[in-house]
Design a protein around this motif. Structure first.
Motif, PDB file in Angstrom:
ATOM      1  N   THR A  15       0.853  -1.204   0.000  1.00 39.50           N
ATOM      2  CA  THR A  15       0.000   0.000   0.000  1.00 39.50           C
ATOM      3  C   THR A  15       0.879   1.241   0.000  1.00 39.50           C
ATOM      4  O   THR A  15       2.064   1.183   0.315  1.00 39.50           O
ATOM      5  CB  THR A  15      -0.912   0.058   1.255  1.00 39.50           C
ATOM      6  OG1 THR A  15      -0.090  -0.043   2.419  1.00 39.50           O
ATOM      7  CG2 THR A  15      -1.940  -1.047   1.257  1.00 39.50           C
ATOM      8  N   LYS A  17       2.116   4.891   1.427  1.00 38.33           N
ATOM      9  CA  LYS A  17       2.389   5.286   2.813  1.00 38.33           C
ATOM     10  C   LYS A  17       1.861   6.689   3.090  1.00 38.33           C
ATOM     11  O   LYS A  17       2.044   7.590   2.276  1.00 38.33           O
ATOM     12  CB  LYS A  17       3.887   5.235   3.061  1.00 38.33           C
ATOM     13  CG  LYS A  17       4.248   5.321   4.528  1.00 38.33           C
ATOM     14  CD  LYS A  17       5.746   5.321   4.745  1.00 38.33           C
ATOM     15  CE  LYS A  17       6.306   3.918   4.811  1.00 38.33           C
ATOM     16  NZ  LYS A  17       7.755   3.924   5.120  1.00 38.33           N
ATOM     17  N   VAL A  25       1.582   5.353   8.250  1.00 33.84           N
ATOM     18  CA  VAL A  25       0.555   4.313   8.075  1.00 33.84           C
ATOM     19  C   VAL A  25       0.639   3.811   6.639  1.00 33.84           C
ATOM     20  O   VAL A  25       0.622   4.598   5.694  1.00 33.84           O
ATOM     21  CB  VAL A  25      -0.865   4.877   8.355  1.00 33.84           C
ATOM     22  CG1 VAL A  25      -1.936   3.857   8.003  1.00 33.84           C
ATOM     23  CG2 VAL A  25      -0.999   5.293   9.812  1.00 33.84           C
ATOM     24  N   GLY A  26       0.722   2.485   6.502  1.00 27.83           N
ATOM     25  CA  GLY A  26       0.802   1.906   5.158  1.00 27.83           C
ATOM     26  C   GLY A  26       2.238   1.663   4.739  1.00 27.83           C
ATOM     27  O   GLY A  26       3.181   1.987   5.479  1.00 27.83           O
ATOM     28  N   ALA A 181      -6.518   7.018   3.495  1.00 27.94           N
ATOM     29  CA  ALA A 181      -6.721   5.604   3.836  1.00 27.94           C
ATOM     30  C   ALA A 181      -8.208   5.318   3.652  1.00 27.94           C
ATOM     31  O   ALA A 181      -9.020   6.243   3.517  1.00 27.94           O
ATOM     32  CB  ALA A 181      -6.315   5.364   5.285  1.00 27.94           C
ATOM     33  N   TYR A 205      -4.494   1.803  -1.535  1.00 26.23           N
ATOM     34  CA  TYR A 205      -4.573   2.763  -0.435  1.00 26.23           C
ATOM     35  C   TYR A 205      -4.419   2.013   0.887  1.00 26.23           C
ATOM     36  O   TYR A 205      -4.844   0.855   0.999  1.00 26.23           O
ATOM     37  CB  TYR A 205      -5.922   3.506  -0.469  1.00 26.23           C
ATOM     38  CG  TYR A 205      -6.039   4.388  -1.691  1.00 26.23           C
ATOM     39  CD1 TYR A 205      -5.229   5.509  -1.827  1.00 26.23           C
ATOM     40  CD2 TYR A 205      -6.917   4.070  -2.728  1.00 26.23           C
ATOM     41  CE1 TYR A 205      -5.293   6.295  -2.974  1.00 26.23           C
ATOM     42  CE2 TYR A 205      -6.997   4.855  -3.867  1.00 26.23           C
ATOM     43  CZ  TYR A 205      -6.176   5.965  -3.986  1.00 26.23           C
ATOM     44  OH  TYR A 205      -6.229   6.735  -5.105  1.00 26.23           O
ATOM     45  N   PRO A 206      -3.816   2.656   1.891  1.00 30.15           N
ATOM     46  CA  PRO A 206      -3.715   2.004   3.197  1.00 30.15           C
ATOM     47  C   PRO A 206      -5.103   1.655   3.730  1.00 30.15           C
ATOM     48  O   PRO A 206      -6.055   2.425   3.550  1.00 30.15           O
ATOM     49  CB  PRO A 206      -3.037   3.066   4.072  1.00 30.15           C
ATOM     50  CG  PRO A 206      -2.393   4.009   3.129  1.00 30.15           C
ATOM     51  CD  PRO A 206      -3.203   3.988   1.875  1.00 30.15           C
ATOM     52  N   ASP A 238      -3.391  -1.958   7.561  1.00 24.36           N
ATOM     53  CA  ASP A 238      -2.257  -1.098   7.895  1.00 24.36           C
ATOM     54  C   ASP A 238      -2.417  -0.423   9.246  1.00 24.36           C
ATOM     55  O   ASP A 238      -1.452   0.025   9.846  1.00 24.36           O
ATOM     56  CB  ASP A 238      -2.095  -0.027   6.801  1.00 24.36           C
ATOM     57  CG  ASP A 238      -1.799  -0.681   5.458  1.00 24.36           C
ATOM     58  OD1 ASP A 238      -0.694  -1.190   5.277  1.00 24.36           O
ATOM     59  OD2 ASP A 238      -2.717  -0.724   4.604  1.00 24.36           O
ATOM     60  N   THR A 239      -3.659  -0.322   9.681  1.00 17.72           N
ATOM     61  CA  THR A 239      -3.926   0.278  10.985  1.00 17.72           C
ATOM     62  C   THR A 239      -5.238  -0.335  11.475  1.00 17.72           C
ATOM     63  O   THR A 239      -6.094  -0.685  10.654  1.00 17.72           O
ATOM     64  CB  THR A 239      -3.972   1.823  10.878  1.00 17.72           C
ATOM     65  OG1 THR A 239      -4.189   2.388  12.175  1.00 17.72           O
ATOM     66  CG2 THR A 239      -5.039   2.326   9.940  1.00 17.72           C
TER      67      THR A 239
END
Ligand code: SF4
Length: 366
Positions: A15, A17, A25-26, A181, A205-206, A238-239
């Motif tokens: 993904t 970042k 994130v990502g 995201a 995408y994240p 990613d989160t």
């Protein structure tokens, strides 16, 4: 000999970042844990206190609700004083998005299905976010899907959630904005898992994972663990945000433990305790609970085995950093595989805590 690298279940889905304040994130960034405050955002001290509690429990990013102008007006203080990035959660009022960006929030979550005339404001939102370097999250929820999507799919199916997310993503892409995201949350882990699998195939995408309205702590923990486990084991996500009808610090503790269990975050304290059975010669439940409580907050990686009898006890206790194998009113205390002492049953907890603290000091000094 150095400890072997933890086993990873799958390569990470690739993904883009994003950068939310000082948290990435990502991409190859560590998977982060998020939560959301339950205080009124206008209660600045209460909100900052809760954020501090979440931070101490391992939260990386925090979201605050912005339902009114008064909430939007205090964002600049909260964003400035929080030790972790603050995301403003905005429904219904696009003008708060601009205010959150100006206030220094690290990110903004928008739910396009809940913002009237959202499509008309896309270019302005994208420009403001881009100028400030503030990423957005397109948060699609089963309960607030766009009417046109619902008409087409009939219900909030995985395909409907993904179609809605991609429709919103395209609006941002059309104005050359890619700094966001996506989440596609559903209360049913099976629908949610499928939706994120489809989304991972459809974009880079994240992805922010969440089982929405997962329920009270026990049920919500199970649903989130199953869903996140299934996805993270495939490298998707990613989160994460665990949603519980319980204080948010519990969400963070569960999120951290999910990542630790999957080797996606270094493990700290890990209690290996047996389920007890007819052979137990000690009250394993109480013992495990008291040891867990006594070692709460330990930040060094330590595996502590609490075993009820001599069947598997010595074996597990030997494998752990620290352990007890109980029997005949006594406990054999193991440190790194060796019996260091044998103590009466009523001294097992105190001895384990004392030995754990001694080991922690050694680890911290290394
Ligand atoms: Fe039963 Fe002993 Fe195994 Fe615990 S360690 S489950 S008491 S056999």
């Amino acid at each position: 000999m150095p400890a072997p690298a933890p086993i990873q279940l799958a390569p990470r889905h690739v993904t883009r970042k994003l950068k939310l304040g000082n948290v990435e994130v990502g991409g190859d960034a560590p998977i982060s844990v998020q939560s959301m405050t339950t205080t009124k955002t206008t209660d600045i001290n209460g909100t900052l206190q809760q954020i501090a509690e979440l931070t101490a429990a391992g939260c990386d990013i925090v979201r605050v609700a912005v339902p009114s102008q008064d909430d939007a007006d205090v964002l600049h203080i909260i964003a400035k004083k929080s030790k972790i990035p603050v995301i403003a959660d905005i429904h219904f009022q696009p003008r708060y998005v601009f205010q959150a960006i100006e206030a220094g929030c690290a990110g903004v979550r928008v739910n396009p299905g809940n913002i009237k005339q959202f499509d008309d404001k896309i270019a302005d939102i994208a420009r403001a976010a881009s100028d400030a370097g503030v990423p957005l999250r397109i948060g699609i929820n089963a309960g607030s899907l766009d009417k046109r999507i619902m008409q087409k799919y009939g219900s909030a199916t995985p395909e409907a959630l993904v179609a809605s997310a991609m429709q919103e993503a395209r609006l941002f892409e059309d104005v050359d904005f890619h700094d966001f995201a996506i989440s596609v949350k559903h209360h049913d882990p099976v629908v949610m898992i499928r939706a994120y699998q489809l989304l991972a195939e459809a974009c880079d995408y994240p992805l922010h994972l969440g089982v929405t309205e997962a329920g009270p702590a026990f049920q919500g923990t199970i649903k989130s663990s199953v869903a996140f486990g299934a996805l993270l084991a495939q490298g998707i996500g990613d989160t994460i945000r665990v949603s519980l009808s319980a204080p948010p610090v519990e969400e963070v503790k569960v999120g951290v433990k999910i990542l630790e269990a999957l080797n996606l975050r270094p493990r700290h304290l890990e209690i290996v305790s047996c389920p007890s059975c007819g052979r137990a010669q000690v009250d394993v439940y109480t013992l495990a609970e008291e040891v867990t409580k006594g070692l709460e907050g330990m930040t060094v990686p330590l595996r502590v085995a609490v075993m009820g009898c001599v069947v598997n006890g010595p074996g597990e206790a030997r494998e752990a950093d620290l352990g007890v194998a109980s029997g005949n009113g006594k406990g054999q205390i193991f440190v790194h595989g060796e019996v260091v002492k044998t103590v009466p049953e009523d001294q097992i907890v105190a001895t384990l805590i004392e030995e754990a603290n001694r080991l922690a000091e050694t680890l911290e000094a290394d």
